[in-house]
Design an enzyme around this catalytic site. Structure first.
Site, short mmCIF file in Angstrom:
data_model
loop_
_atom_site.label_atom_id
_atom_site.label_comp_id
_atom_site.label_asym_id
_atom_site.label_seq_id
_atom_site.Cartn_x
_atom_site.Cartn_y
_atom_site.Cartn_z
CG HIS A 157 -1.43 1.65 1.40
ND1 HIS A 157 -3.35 1.30 1.11
CD2 HIS A 157 -1.83 2.66 1.97
CE1 HIS A 157 -3.13 3.10 1.25
NE2 HIS A 157 -2.41 3.39 1.41
CD GLU A 158 2.07 3.74 3.72
OE1 GLU A 158 2.28 4.25 3.38
OE2 GLU A 158 1.34 3.38 4.76
CG HIS A 177 0.00 6.16 -0.70
ND1 HIS A 177 -0.97 7.20 -1.18
CD2 HIS A 177 0.00 5.42 0.26
CE1 HIS A 177 -2.19 6.48 -0.31
NE2 HIS A 177 -1.49 5.57 0.22
CD GLU A 224 -4.81 6.86 2.04
OE1 GLU A 224 -4.52 5.70 2.14
OE2 GLU A 224 -3.79 7.54 2.38
#
Lengths: 195, 300
Positions: free
Chosen positions: B144-145, B148, B222
């Site tokens: 997930h990070e 980003h 997100e």
């Protein structure tokens, strides 16, 4: 803006679109070849660990003759595959090492002397890491091929692809995948459990 | 039921539309403003420049700033081999350069990623996260990070913040200037009173609308990062398990977090957005975790 200007702009626009697509296809093909090499690279890395692993666990694996045989066979397969560009060979070799890992993990877990040995636990982590790296190298090939293939088959990019002869890439080929995507008649019967 | 590919496509589409809405809004604001102030563009240009320069410094150094505020420490292969291996492997399948990995000494469960572009990426996780999550769940959070970073979210939110800041700045100046001038306007179409009225109301509401759209963009990104993580790992169950554990442990506070860096974290460390009314949710940078889990399961 008269018709001639509009037509010229249209032709220039389509030309630029075709050029950028052609470059995309060429870049994608180059990257796909590189990703296949990377799989071989990771397999070599995995193979290089095997002697270390053998040395540190040999004493404890005296009674596990079949594991030692599996280890030797896998090392031979990897050595044979990492030189060639044949992806099927590489996949087979990687599969053999992948089968080894869980069996080794069970032995380490059930043997307190082995479990306490930090060299062995470090090596197990390294082995798992190499397995992961091979998996991610394969996934990169899958992703690159998929992105390329989508543009080859969808409209209007397929027009440019056909004009320059770009074909669909096979991506990651898996031997005997047929079994994994089929359900045999015997599998559909209710299993009988006797405790 | 949406699969991982469809989730990404849906998020790309919705992200595109909310950003388009924002651009249309900013353009409309520019139009109304110049109409009401005699087509004087200078305010807008100045506001953009000042807002831009101010934000640029923090954008350029976003990694250093966020890491030092969080008291994050770098880690080595000797101390944290599993964490670093996961970062290295996921970065290679995401096809971005390996970001620098850090550790925040806190029992809270949280993580963040920042950096002006993938070549200058940085990721940090808390000790609590490393202690509580399984390897698959940790890989979900790291994916997930990294998404980003890969999706250039820091850059996008900086540009949005510059525009939102410009709007507020422009309004601030124009109120002050009008006060002094006393409304000398050579408006020869008195018949356009309705347009003027709409324009004035629009301009008054502009800063708050801009901020609401900015928050909507943040929430959409997100969801997009969640879907990208599911695609990277091909295993949504990892991130789903991690989000459930994060939600269960929200009572453990992250001491070093504040509202300035809250938007960077995987879970908003300042607001508990799921326990608020729809108004709280409207003003949140993150969607409620329950919604994120449902989206990953393909249910929404």
């Amino acid at each position: 803006m008269n018709t001639t200007t509009i037509l010229i702009l249209l032709v220039v626009g389509i030309g630029l679109y075709a050029i950028s697509l052609y470059n995309f296809f060429q870049t994608a093909l180059t990257r796909i070849k590189a990703s296949i090499q990377e799989i071989g690279n990771q397999l070599k890395r995995q193979a290089d660990l095997i002697p270390n692993l053998e040395a540190s666990v040999k004493g404890y694996l005296k009674h596990e003759k079949d594991i030692l045989t599996m280890l030797a066979d896998a090392r031979k397969a990897v050595a044979g595959a990492s030189g060639s560009a044949d992806l099927a060979k590489k996949s087979k070799a990687a599969g053999m090492l992948g089968d080894l890992l869980p069996r080794l993990a069970v032995i380490v877990e059930s043997n307190p002397e082995l479990k306490a040995n930090t060299t062995v636990t470090q090596l197990m982590e390294e082995l798992r890491d190499t397995s992961d790296k091979v998996m991610y190298a394969r996934r990169t090939l899958i992703d690159l091929s998929a992105d390329y293939n989508v543009k080859v088959v969808t409209f209007p990019s397929n027009l440019v692809a056909n004009a320059f002869g770009f074909k669909e890439q096979s991506g990651l080929e898996i031997e005997d995948i047929g079994d994994a995507t089929k359900v045999k008649a015997t599998d559909t019967k209710t299993p009988k459990i006797s405790l | 039921m949406l699969n991982v590919y469809e989730q990404i496509d849906q998020n790309k589409r919705r992200s595109f539309w909310v950003i388009t809405l924002f651009i249309a809004f900013v353009t409309t604001f520019g139009y109304f403003f110049t109409y009401l102030y005699n087509y004087d563009y200078s305010f807008l240009i100045f506001a953009l420049l000042i807002s831009g320069v101010g934000s640029f410094v923090s954008y350029y150094n976003s990694d250093k700033i966020a890491l030092s505020l969080a008291h994050a420490k770098p880690v080595t292969h000797k101390t944290h081999p599993q964490y670093l291996n996961a970062v290295e492997n996921l970065a290679s399948v995401a096809r971005i350069p390996k970001p620098k990995a850090y550790l925040i000494d806190s029992p809270a469960l949280n993580a963040f990623a920042t950096g002006r572009d993938p070549a200058h990426g940085a990721i940090a996780v808390t000790q609590g996260l490393l202690d509580t999550l399984t390897r698959t769940e940790l890989e979900g959070v790291i994916a997930h990070e990294l998404s980003h970073i890969k999706n250039f979210d820091t850059r996008l939110m900086t540009i949005v913040a510059i525009l939102v800041g410009s709007i507020a700045m422009v309004l601030d100046w124009s109120w002050r200037i009008s006060w002094h001038r006393g409304g000398e306007r050579d408006n020869d179409n008195k018949g356009n009173a309705i347009v003027m009225l709409i324009g004035v109301i629009f301009i008054i509401l502009a800063p708050i609308i801009a901020q609401l759209i900015q928050l909507a963009i943040s929430r959409r990104r997100e969801f997009y990062a969640d879907a990208s993580a599911a695609h990277l790992t091909r295993q949504p169950s990892g991130l789903i398990g991690a989000l459930k554990k994060i939600m269960a442990n929200e009572n453990i506070k992250l001491e070093t977090a504040n509202t300035a860096t809250a938007h960077l974290y995987i879970d908003d460390p300042v607001t508990v957005e799921s326990h608020g009314s729809w108004l709280t949710r409207l003003f949140s940078t993150h969607p409620p975790i329950a919604d994120r889990i449902k989206a990953l399961e393909g249910a929404i």
